[in-house]
Design a protein around this motif. Sequence first.
Motif, mmCIF file in Angstrom:
data_model
loop_
_atom_site.group_PDB
_atom_site.id
_atom_site.type_symbol
_atom_site.label_atom_id
_atom_site.label_comp_id
_atom_site.label_asym_id
_atom_site.label_seq_id
_atom_site.Cartn_x
_atom_site.Cartn_y
_atom_site.Cartn_z
ATOM 1 N N GLN A 1 0.848 -1.191 0.000
ATOM 2 C CA GLN A 1 0.000 0.000 0.000
ATOM 3 C C GLN A 1 0.884 1.242 0.000
ATOM 4 N N VAL A 2 0.606 2.136 -0.937
ATOM 5 C CA VAL A 2 1.400 3.356 -1.047
ATOM 6 C C VAL A 2 1.038 4.305 0.087
ATOM 7 N N ARG A 3 2.054 4.895 0.673
ATOM 8 C CA ARG A 3 1.860 5.904 1.715
ATOM 9 C C ARG A 3 2.495 7.204 1.249
ATOM 10 N N VAL A 4 1.766 8.297 1.444
ATOM 11 C CA VAL A 4 2.213 9.607 0.970
ATOM 12 C C VAL A 4 2.182 10.582 2.142
ATOM 13 N N VAL A 5 3.299 11.238 2.390
ATOM 14 C CA VAL A 5 3.393 12.182 3.499
ATOM 15 C C VAL A 5 3.922 13.514 2.993
ATOM 16 N N GLU A 6 3.147 14.571 3.231
ATOM 17 C CA GLU A 6 3.535 15.922 2.816
ATOM 18 C C GLU A 6 4.023 16.706 4.030
ATOM 19 N N SER A 7 4.841 17.707 3.755
ATOM 20 C CA SER A 7 5.280 18.614 4.805
ATOM 21 C C SER A 7 5.697 19.940 4.184
ATOM 22 N N GLY A 8 5.813 20.956 5.028
ATOM 23 C CA GLY A 8 6.356 22.219 4.573
ATOM 24 C C GLY A 8 5.379 23.369 4.460
ATOM 25 N N GLY A 9 4.115 23.132 4.703
ATOM 26 C CA GLY A 9 3.169 24.233 4.631
ATOM 27 C C GLY A 9 3.337 25.191 5.786
ATOM 28 N N GLY A 10 2.570 26.280 5.740
ATOM 29 C CA GLY A 10 2.643 27.256 6.825
ATOM 30 C C GLY A 10 2.061 28.582 6.422
ATOM 31 N N LEU A 11 2.342 29.577 7.248
ATOM 32 C CA LEU A 11 1.856 30.937 7.032
ATOM 33 C C LEU A 11 3.025 31.811 6.576
ATOM 34 N N VAL A 12 2.800 32.549 5.512
ATOM 35 C CA VAL A 12 3.849 33.406 4.972
ATOM 36 C C VAL A 12 3.217 34.686 4.447
ATOM 37 N N GLY B 1 6.198 2.470 0.469
ATOM 38 C CA GLY B 1 5.278 1.340 0.448
ATOM 39 C C GLY B 1 5.032 0.731 -0.914
ATOM 40 N N THR B 2 5.790 1.138 -1.915
ATOM 41 C CA THR B 2 5.630 0.541 -3.235
ATOM 42 C C THR B 2 6.985 0.185 -3.803
ATOM 43 N N ARG B 3 7.020 -0.916 -4.557
ATOM 44 C CA ARG B 3 8.229 -1.305 -5.263
ATOM 45 C C ARG B 3 8.112 -0.976 -6.746
ATOM 46 N N ARG B 4 6.950 -0.450 -7.113
ATOM 47 C CA ARG B 4 6.715 -0.096 -8.509
ATOM 48 C C ARG B 4 7.382 1.227 -8.845
ATOM 49 N N THR B 5 7.654 1.399 -10.097
ATOM 50 C CA THR B 5 8.101 2.705 -10.567
ATOM 51 C C THR B 5 6.994 3.728 -10.315
ATOM 52 N N ILE B 6 7.386 4.882 -9.821
ATOM 53 C CA ILE B 6 6.397 5.956 -9.639
ATOM 54 C C ILE B 6 6.410 6.786 -10.906
ATOM 55 N N TYR C 1 -2.137 19.307 -1.860
ATOM 56 C CA TYR C 1 -2.136 17.853 -1.794
ATOM 57 C C TYR C 1 -1.132 17.284 -2.786
ATOM 58 N N CYS C 2 -0.489 16.221 -2.389
ATOM 59 C CA CYS C 2 0.421 15.506 -3.273
ATOM 60 C C CYS C 2 -0.286 14.263 -3.792
ATOM 61 N N LEU C 3 -0.152 14.015 -5.084
ATOM 62 C CA LEU C 3 -0.697 12.809 -5.697
ATOM 63 C C LEU C 3 0.453 11.998 -6.271
ATOM 64 N N VAL C 4 0.536 10.759 -5.833
ATOM 65 C CA VAL C 4 1.577 9.848 -6.304
ATOM 66 C C VAL C 4 0.932 8.802 -7.212
ATOM 67 N N THR C 5 1.449 8.666 -8.410
ATOM 68 C CA THR C 5 0.896 7.722 -9.375
ATOM 69 C C THR C 5 1.936 6.656 -9.681
ATOM 70 N N PRO C 6 1.825 5.496 -9.029
ATOM 71 C CA PRO C 6 2.773 4.428 -9.308
ATOM 72 C C PRO C 6 2.319 3.603 -10.509
ATOM 73 N N ALA C 7 3.200 2.741 -10.968
ATOM 74 C CA ALA C 7 2.857 1.852 -12.074
ATOM 75 C C ALA C 7 1.800 0.837 -11.633
ATOM 76 N N TYR C 8 1.024 0.401 -12.584
ATOM 77 C CA TYR C 8 0.009 -0.623 -12.328
ATOM 78 C C TYR C 8 0.671 -1.867 -11.741
ATOM 79 N N PRO C 9 0.034 -2.538 -10.768
ATOM 80 C CA PRO C 9 -1.344 -2.372 -10.311
ATOM 81 C C PRO C 9 -1.496 -1.502 -9.062
ATOM 82 N N ASP C 10 -0.412 -0.881 -8.596
ATOM 83 C CA ASP C 10 -0.590 0.027 -7.462
ATOM 84 C C ASP C 10 -1.462 1.208 -7.872
ATOM 85 N N LEU C 11 -2.195 1.719 -6.919
ATOM 86 C CA LEU C 11 -3.177 2.765 -7.213
ATOM 87 C C LEU C 11 -2.639 4.157 -6.924
#
Length: 117
Positions: free
Chosen positions: A1-12, A26-31, A94-104
Amino acid sequence: QVRVVESGGGLVQAGGSLRLSCAASGTRRTINAMGWYRQAPGKQRELVAVMTAGGSTSYTDSVKGRFTISRDNAKNTVYLQMNSLKPDDTAVYYCLVTPAYPDLPTWGQGTQVTVSS
């Protein structure tokens, strides 16, 4: 299962800079692609910038010349350098990660960016 973690936002303040990071695990597939989207209150989520594994990039018109997307393939991490920020850039990013099939394709939890005038 792919896990995605973002950081770095704030007030500026307007004219300032922020750097967002997004790490995928969490993936061994090519992203195939990693991208940033944003959603402001009352608006639809929109693409900000995307980068493929081969290095091709695409930006929405409103951020061209101000934002830069980059990627570390070895770390499965993508960055969004945001310069000359404007109040209109205020949104949850939001970050969107698109790995190779069949990972979602998998979204991160989002990080708030607030630009004050």
